[in-house]
Design a protein around this motif. Structure first.
Motif, PDB file in Angstrom:
ATOM      1  N   VAL A   1       9.854   0.520  11.547  1.00  0.00           N
ATOM      2  CA  VAL A   1      11.076   0.965  10.863  1.00  0.00           C
ATOM      3  C   VAL A   1      11.359   0.051   9.669  1.00  0.00           C
ATOM      4  CG1 VAL A   1      13.574   1.211  11.074  1.00  0.00           C
ATOM      5  CG2 VAL A   1      12.079   2.049  12.896  1.00  0.00           C
ATOM      6  N   ALA A   2      11.192  -1.261   9.873  1.00  0.00           N
ATOM      7  CA  ALA A   2      11.404  -2.215   8.789  1.00  0.00           C
ATOM      8  C   ALA A   2      10.432  -1.978   7.638  1.00  0.00           C
ATOM      9  CB  ALA A   2      11.256  -3.642   9.321  1.00  0.00           C
ATOM     10  N   LEU A   3       9.174  -1.689   7.968  1.00  0.00           N
ATOM     11  CA  LEU A   3       8.165  -1.407   6.948  1.00  0.00           C
ATOM     12  C   LEU A   3       8.557  -0.206   6.096  1.00  0.00           C
ATOM     13  CD1 LEU A   3       5.354  -1.392   5.597  1.00  0.00           C
ATOM     14  CD2 LEU A   3       4.500  -0.188   7.611  1.00  0.00           C
ATOM     15  N   LEU A   4       8.920   0.891   6.750  1.00  0.00           N
ATOM     16  CA  LEU A   4       9.309   2.092   6.017  1.00  0.00           C
ATOM     17  C   LEU A   4      10.575   1.854   5.206  1.00  0.00           C
ATOM     18  CD1 LEU A   4       8.626   4.798   8.766  1.00  0.00           C
ATOM     19  CD2 LEU A   4       7.188   4.220   6.798  1.00  0.00           C
ATOM     20  N   ALA A   5      11.505   1.055   5.746  1.00  0.00           N
ATOM     21  CA  ALA A   5      12.773   0.831   5.073  1.00  0.00           C
ATOM     22  C   ALA A   5      12.616   0.008   3.800  1.00  0.00           C
ATOM     23  CB  ALA A   5      13.745   0.138   6.032  1.00  0.00           C
ATOM     24  N   ILE A   6      11.844  -1.088   3.848  1.00  0.00           N
ATOM     25  CA  ILE A   6      11.695  -1.911   2.651  1.00  0.00           C
ATOM     26  C   ILE A   6      10.894  -1.173   1.585  1.00  0.00           C
ATOM     27  CG2 ILE A   6       9.609  -3.095   3.446  1.00  0.00           C
ATOM     28  CD1 ILE A   6      12.524  -4.619   1.424  1.00  0.00           C
ATOM     29  N   THR A   7       9.960  -0.322   2.019  1.00  0.00           N
ATOM     30  CA  THR A   7       9.217   0.498   1.056  1.00  0.00           C
ATOM     31  C   THR A   7      10.136   1.508   0.392  1.00  0.00           C
ATOM     32  OG1 THR A   7       7.209   0.290   2.394  1.00  0.00           O
ATOM     33  CG2 THR A   7       7.261   2.054   0.763  1.00  0.00           C
ATOM     34  N   ALA A   8      10.906   2.234   1.213  1.00  0.00           N
ATOM     35  CA  ALA A   8      11.832   3.226   0.676  1.00  0.00           C
ATOM     36  C   ALA A   8      12.895   2.563  -0.193  1.00  0.00           C
ATOM     37  CB  ALA A   8      12.497   3.998   1.824  1.00  0.00           C
TER      38      ALA A   8
ATOM     39  N   SER B   1       7.474  -3.365 -12.368  1.00  0.00           N
ATOM     40  CA  SER B   1       7.142  -2.113 -11.708  1.00  0.00           C
ATOM     41  C   SER B   1       7.273  -2.264 -10.202  1.00  0.00           C
ATOM     42  CB  SER B   1       5.706  -1.693 -12.057  1.00  0.00           C
ATOM     43  OG  SER B   1       4.777  -2.559 -11.431  1.00  0.00           O
ATOM     44  N   ALA B   2       7.388  -1.147  -9.510  1.00  0.00           N
ATOM     45  CA  ALA B   2       7.520  -1.178  -8.056  1.00  0.00           C
ATOM     46  C   ALA B   2       6.286  -1.797  -7.409  1.00  0.00           C
ATOM     47  CB  ALA B   2       7.754   0.237  -7.519  1.00  0.00           C
ATOM     48  N   VAL B   3       5.112  -1.482  -7.938  1.00  0.00           N
ATOM     49  CA  VAL B   3       3.869  -2.036  -7.382  1.00  0.00           C
ATOM     50  C   VAL B   3       3.825  -3.541  -7.593  1.00  0.00           C
ATOM     51  CG1 VAL B   3       1.354  -2.033  -7.553  1.00  0.00           C
ATOM     52  CG2 VAL B   3       2.616   0.121  -7.681  1.00  0.00           C
ATOM     53  N   ASN B   4       4.238  -4.013  -8.772  1.00  0.00           N
ATOM     54  CA  ASN B   4       4.218  -5.443  -9.052  1.00  0.00           C
ATOM     55  C   ASN B   4       5.149  -6.211  -8.120  1.00  0.00           C
ATOM     56  OD1 ASN B   4       2.298  -5.947 -10.939  1.00  0.00           O
ATOM     57  ND2 ASN B   4       3.694  -6.544 -12.564  1.00  0.00           N
ATOM     58  N   VAL B   5       6.297  -5.630  -7.808  1.00  0.00           N
ATOM     59  CA  VAL B   5       7.230  -6.274  -6.886  1.00  0.00           C
ATOM     60  C   VAL B   5       6.676  -6.236  -5.465  1.00  0.00           C
ATOM     61  CG1 VAL B   5       9.537  -6.189  -5.874  1.00  0.00           C
ATOM     62  CG2 VAL B   5       9.230  -5.761  -8.319  1.00  0.00           C
ATOM     63  N   ALA B   6       6.164  -5.086  -5.057  1.00  0.00           N
ATOM     64  CA  ALA B   6       5.697  -4.923  -3.682  1.00  0.00           C
ATOM     65  C   ALA B   6       4.529  -5.843  -3.362  1.00  0.00           C
ATOM     66  CB  ALA B   6       5.287  -3.472  -3.441  1.00  0.00           C
ATOM     67  N   ARG B   7       3.668  -6.115  -4.328  1.00  0.00           N
ATOM     68  CA  ARG B   7       2.487  -6.931  -4.056  1.00  0.00           C
ATOM     69  C   ARG B   7       2.873  -8.347  -3.634  1.00  0.00           C
ATOM     70  NH1 ARG B   7       1.234 -10.255  -8.552  1.00  0.00           N
ATOM     71  NH2 ARG B   7       2.642  -9.876 -10.282  1.00  0.00           N
ATOM     72  N   LEU B   8       4.058  -8.804  -4.040  1.00  0.00           N
ATOM     73  CA  LEU B   8       4.486 -10.152  -3.685  1.00  0.00           C
ATOM     74  C   LEU B   8       4.672 -10.314  -2.180  1.00  0.00           C
ATOM     75  CD1 LEU B   8       7.108 -10.799  -6.513  1.00  0.00           C
ATOM     76  CD2 LEU B   8       4.783 -11.701  -6.371  1.00  0.00           C
ATOM     77  N   PHE B   9       4.943  -9.199  -1.487  1.00  0.00           N
ATOM     78  CA  PHE B   9       5.155  -9.285  -0.046  1.00  0.00           C
ATOM     79  C   PHE B   9       3.868  -9.637   0.698  1.00  0.00           C
ATOM     80  CE2 PHE B   9       8.871  -6.988  -1.412  1.00  0.00           C
ATOM     81  CZ  PHE B   9       9.870  -7.454  -0.571  1.00  0.00           C
ATOM     82  N   TYR B  10       2.714  -9.500   0.043  1.00  0.00           N
ATOM     83  CA  TYR B  10       1.459  -9.921   0.655  1.00  0.00           C
ATOM     84  C   TYR B  10       1.422 -11.443   0.834  1.00  0.00           C
ATOM     85  CZ  TYR B  10      -1.344  -5.645   0.741  1.00  0.00           C
ATOM     86  OH  TYR B  10      -1.869  -4.416   1.043  1.00  0.00           O
ATOM     87  N   LEU B  11       2.185 -12.170   0.024  1.00  0.00           N
ATOM     88  CA  LEU B  11       2.184 -13.614   0.108  1.00  0.00           C
ATOM     89  C   LEU B  11       3.135 -14.140   1.176  1.00  0.00           C
ATOM     90  CD1 LEU B  11       2.098 -14.639  -3.665  1.00  0.00           C
ATOM     91  CD2 LEU B  11       0.208 -14.513  -2.049  1.00  0.00           C
ATOM     92  N   THR B  12       3.962 -13.263   1.743  1.00  0.00           N
ATOM     93  CA  THR B  12       4.944 -13.713   2.722  1.00  0.00           C
ATOM     94  C   THR B  12       4.308 -14.257   4.008  1.00  0.00           C
ATOM     95  OG1 THR B  12       6.605 -12.184   1.848  1.00  0.00           O
ATOM     96  CG2 THR B  12       6.966 -13.053   4.065  1.00  0.00           C
TER      97      THR B  12
ATOM     98  N   LEU C   1       0.828  -1.202   0.000  1.00  0.00           N
ATOM     99  CA  LEU C   1       0.000   0.000   0.000  1.00  0.00           C
ATOM    100  C   LEU C   1       0.865   1.255   0.000  1.00  0.00           C
ATOM    101  CD1 LEU C   1      -2.827  -0.988   2.505  1.00  0.00           C
ATOM    102  CD2 LEU C   1      -2.974  -0.842   0.026  1.00  0.00           C
ATOM    103  N   LEU C   2       1.912   1.268   0.818  1.00  0.00           N
ATOM    104  CA  LEU C   2       2.803   2.431   0.844  1.00  0.00           C
ATOM    105  C   LEU C   2       3.542   2.582  -0.485  1.00  0.00           C
ATOM    106  CD1 LEU C   2       4.385   2.224   4.424  1.00  0.00           C
ATOM    107  CD2 LEU C   2       2.396   3.534   3.655  1.00  0.00           C
ATOM    108  N   THR C   3       3.959   1.449  -1.051  1.00  0.00           N
ATOM    109  CA  THR C   3       4.668   1.498  -2.324  1.00  0.00           C
ATOM    110  C   THR C   3       3.764   2.020  -3.433  1.00  0.00           C
ATOM    111  OG1 THR C   3       6.065  -0.359  -1.653  1.00  0.00           O
ATOM    112  CG2 THR C   3       5.982   0.153  -4.000  1.00  0.00           C
ATOM    113  N   ALA C   4       2.508   1.582  -3.430  1.00  0.00           N
ATOM    114  CA  ALA C   4       1.568   2.058  -4.453  1.00  0.00           C
ATOM    115  C   ALA C   4       1.383   3.565  -4.355  1.00  0.00           C
ATOM    116  CB  ALA C   4       0.230   1.338  -4.294  1.00  0.00           C
TER     117      ALA C   4
END
Length: 287
Positions: free
Chosen positions: A156-163, A237-248, A105-108
């Protein structure tokens, strides 16, 4: 190669999910930053030898080196540091993965502003559905835990992986994975060493469980998973990569069930279905 490219996202999710399992195995025997510093040292040594032996090209532009290093600090020093510290201080891995699971969501939000990527209504729907699914997967682990400051390292980890995802896609999407990994891990190791020396005893109990966890995190996570992440950031795309973290979180829950015997309730299973459906909806269109 087409088959490998199609399986790369799924392989990345599986390998990335095992990081929580490795942390659970190793953290009882070492403090979190000391654990990570040892991991970074091994990765740096092995990857440097590999890069030199294969004559991998090094970036010649100082700005490119700087950007690769900064992206590494976000992804390794701050993200992994936050995750390990949170788990060490009692935050369950499921809750940690839920917090980090907000990353898409932050990445989007940042992708449109920083990268000019268009996020469609279908992708927003998929991202929202994925977050609901992740929440259901770990909601049975929330209980009445006194979260308090335990959540701060995870945030902090959330903000860092997004950034880190946005920064790398914006400033250094293309670099050699061998030399780039050395450049990413070196400043991360320096920052982690300074933090560990200031806050920890840096004592390690070298048990077989710790050695196994360390080798797994070095060879499987730091080599294989990080390389796959860099490939995904380069090609998508950044969104396409970030969405994969939902499966973690769902993937971690399945592995924990297989390895530790942790059971999954009906709510968790329903959440996994929603998370997978959200990832499907959030994928970029072929056009």
């Amino acid at each position: 190669m087409p088959t490998f490219q199609a399986l790369t996202p799924l392989l990345f999710v599986f390998l990335w999910s095992t990081g929580f399992i490795g942390a659970k195995y190793g953290l009882p025997y070492a403090e979190p930053l000391t654990f990570l510093l040892t991991r970074y040292g091994l990765v740096l040594g092995l990857m440097t030898v590999f890069a030199l032996a294969t004559r991998a090209p090094w970036p010649r532009d100082a700005r490119q080196i700087f950007h690769i290093g900064v992206s590494g600090i976000f992804v390794h020093a701050f993200y992994l540091g936050g995750v390990f510290v949170a788990i060490k201080h009692g935050l369950p891995a499921g809750i940690t993965s839920l917090i980090v699971g907000m990353q898409p969501l932050l990445t989007a939000c940042g992708a449109g502003w920083l990268l000019g990527e268009r996020v469609s209504a279908r992708q927003w729907l998929g991202l929202g559905l994925g977050f609901v699914g992740v929440t259901l997967v770990v909601t049975n682990k929330l209980g009445n835990l006194p979260l308090g400051t335990m959540m701060l390292p995870a945030l902090v980890a959330l903000l860092a992986i997004t950034a880190g995802t946005l920064y790398q896609k914006r400033f250094c999407p293309h670099f050699d994975l061998r030399t780039g990994s050395v450049i990413q891990f070196l400043p991360s190791a320096v920052i982690t060493a300074l933090a560990a020396s200031a806050t920890e005893t840096m004592v390690i109990d070298w048990t077989p469980s710790f050695v196994f966890a360390l080798l797994w995190l070095v060879l499987v996570l730091s080599f294989a998973a990080i390389s796959l992440l860099n490939v995904l950031i380069r090609n998508g795309s950044a969104v396409n990569v970030a969405r994969l973290f939902y499966l973690t979180p769902p993937s971690t829950a399945i592995i924990a069930w297989a390895v530790f015997g942790e059971t999954l309730g009906g709510l968790a299973l329903a959440g996994m279905v929603l998370a997978v459906s959200g990832v499907y909806l959030a994928r970029a269109s072929r056009k």
